[in-house]
Scaffold this motif. Sequence first.
Motif, PDB file in Angstrom:
ATOM      1  N   TRP A 151      38.304  33.771  34.631  1.00 19.76           N
ATOM      2  CA  TRP A 151      39.311  35.072  34.879  1.00 19.76           C
ATOM      3  C   TRP A 151      38.393  36.169  35.605  1.00 19.76           C
ATOM      4  N   VAL A 152      36.993  36.322  35.530  1.00 21.42           N
ATOM      5  CA  VAL A 152      36.211  37.149  35.993  1.00 21.42           C
ATOM      6  C   VAL A 152      35.554  36.807  37.273  1.00 21.42           C
ATOM      7  N   TYR A 153      35.834  35.511  37.483  1.00 17.22           N
ATOM      8  CA  TYR A 153      35.106  34.780  38.593  1.00 17.22           C
ATOM      9  C   TYR A 153      34.999  35.435  39.882  1.00 17.22           C
ATOM     10  N   LYS A 154      36.562  35.990  40.377  1.00 23.58           N
ATOM     11  CA  LYS A 154      36.676  36.630  41.594  1.00 23.58           C
ATOM     12  C   LYS A 154      36.218  38.225  41.500  1.00 23.58           C
ATOM     13  N   ARG A 155      36.264  38.491  40.528  1.00 20.32           N
ATOM     14  CA  ARG A 155      35.628  39.947  40.316  1.00 20.32           C
ATOM     15  C   ARG A 155      34.162  40.152  40.384  1.00 20.32           C
ATOM     16  N   THR A 156      33.538  39.120  40.835  1.00 17.29           N
ATOM     17  CA  THR A 156      32.143  39.026  40.805  1.00 17.29           C
ATOM     18  C   THR A 156      31.683  38.762  42.427  1.00 17.29           C
ATOM     19  N   THR A 157      31.511  39.904  43.044  1.00 15.16           N
ATOM     20  CA  THR A 157      31.426  39.877  44.373  1.00 15.16           C
ATOM     21  C   THR A 157      29.875  40.380  44.847  1.00 15.16           C
TER      22      THR A 157
ATOM     23  N   ASP B   8      27.436  43.374  40.204  1.00 20.15           N
ATOM     24  CA  ASP B   8      28.598  42.839  39.301  1.00 20.15           C
ATOM     25  C   ASP B   8      28.167  41.540  38.645  1.00 20.15           C
TER      26      ASP B   8
ATOM     27  N   GLY C 286      27.713  44.005  35.604  1.00 19.13           N
ATOM     28  CA  GLY C 286      29.174  44.078  35.682  1.00 19.13           C
ATOM     29  C   GLY C 286      29.707  45.526  36.471  1.00 19.13           C
TER      30      GLY C 286
ATOM     31  N   GLN D 187      30.296  49.064  34.331  1.00 19.11           N
ATOM     32  CA  GLN D 187      31.724  49.686  33.891  1.00 19.11           C
ATOM     33  C   GLN D 187      32.324  49.482  32.611  1.00 19.11           C
TER      34      GLN D 187
ATOM     35  N   GLY E 269      31.327  33.646  35.678  1.00 18.74           N
ATOM     36  CA  GLY E 269      31.537  35.215  35.468  1.00 18.74           C
ATOM     37  C   GLY E 269      30.508  36.253  35.355  1.00 18.74           C
TER      38      GLY E 269
ATOM     39  N   LEU F   2      30.119  40.489  33.362  1.00 17.59           N
ATOM     40  CA  LEU F   2      31.426  40.692  32.565  1.00 17.59           C
ATOM     41  C   LEU F   2      31.950  39.471  31.797  1.00 17.59           C
TER      42      LEU F   2
END
Length: 507
Positions: free
Chosen positions: A25-31, A35, A39, A42, A187, A190
Amino acid sequence: MSSSMVASTVTFAMYFVAMVAIGLWVYKRTTSLSDFVLGGRQLNSWVAGLSANASDFSAWLLLGLPGAIYLSGLGEAWIAVGLAIGFAASWYLIAGRLRVYTERATDARNGGESNSLTLSSYLENRFSDHSGVLRGVSAILILLFYLFYVASGLVAMGGLFESVFGFSANVAIIVGVSIVVLYTFLGGFLAVSYTDVIQAVMMWLALLIVPIVALVAVMSDPAVGHELDAATILGGVSAEGEWTLGHALAPIAIISGLAWGIGYLGQPHILARFMGIRSAKAVPQAAIISVGWAVTAMSLALIVGFTGVVFFDAPLDDPEQVFPQLIQALMNPWVAGLLLAAILAAVMSTADSQLLVASSALTEDGYRAFIKRDAPPMQLVWVSRAAVVLVAAVAATIALSGNRTIMDLVGYAWAGFGAGFGPVILLSLYWRKMNRAGALAGMVGGGATAVIWTELDARVLETGLYAMVPAVIVSVIAIFAFNRLGTASTQMEEDFDRVDTEAKAAA
């Protein structure tokens, strides 16, 4: 396959799938590395508070502490008292200031605000260390002690799978570490933090439910269990009436137990939650949530240990399995599967956090600091992921090759971090004139003493005094003695004043 085995298999599988799903779920939010490591700073108060608990109270809480109480009685409770005090102190003395300082200190390499992502980079920027020595030494200490810490979790994981499924401990360690690596790899911070929230809830509920059911069973059926007498309260199941209240109140037992609390001031995986919280203003609420959970959970763990003394007529072969044994003896197979998954949650919630911090040390404080300073963001993320796999492999090797108990491995690493970093971090946040020389001496002196004392006391001195005590004393003396050899720069003092003002305003 028995119904109990089927239930445990299904519930464990569901738990594994849920953890990996969060990682995806959080894979694509780690750029970026920020991150993956923090994280993006946040975390809200609830996530930060519960994540700090889950990342800290590992198998020690559900296996080590109940087992110690079951085996040795009331004297082991001093550890819980010390940890409760130390945990509260870490939130109220360190969290807010560290959150501000890691973002505001001037970057020692490039100037401007630093946004330090690791404890090692914070120390470099806090003390304006252009040589990289502080960063390198602290990163080495982190890697060294985390290998033993992660290994302790894997030992617990092996014991759990062996108890529930009859697997060999070695197979269980390999399977368990593979799952932890997978969702941490995907991930990062996060994924670890969000899974920690679920794991913290599972752990607390398991500690609440099992003693209640056990005590109801004992009180409703005279044939079950036996009375808890003074000997077993004071000395555990092996006391044979030989313990007295004097043993529980012995100075060494009290000092060593309370000294565990000092360790909170220097645990990188817990300090990372302070660094990743949304702002210093979110710290007070997070502290209430986190400390409240910790105190109640440790109290329940003590009750679990004494419940095992009452419930089991014959002493258990492995005292650290008292909680799983109670679950399997008391619960419906499907409920037992969920509660046993809570123990697995305790193991995994700490192992993932420690893997992440250790991989960050390799990436941010090794690769980026000394090899490729201008590495692209996603390249650093993939280097961190590779580092997760590497650290996990080495820790698994330690777990597979040794036979130390969970408490031994945790105690070794806890003392190393507590003495190596605790006094240095605390004084760096409150002492305006502290400098690089004092910080380096405190780290080396405290960390080295923790290692030396552990072996020296076991082989020669035999005092039973926990290594944290002499190691912290050496660290503090070294900081003040060697601080005279250096000076705090004008920039360092300006940074301190700016952080002090902001931290007081947020408190």
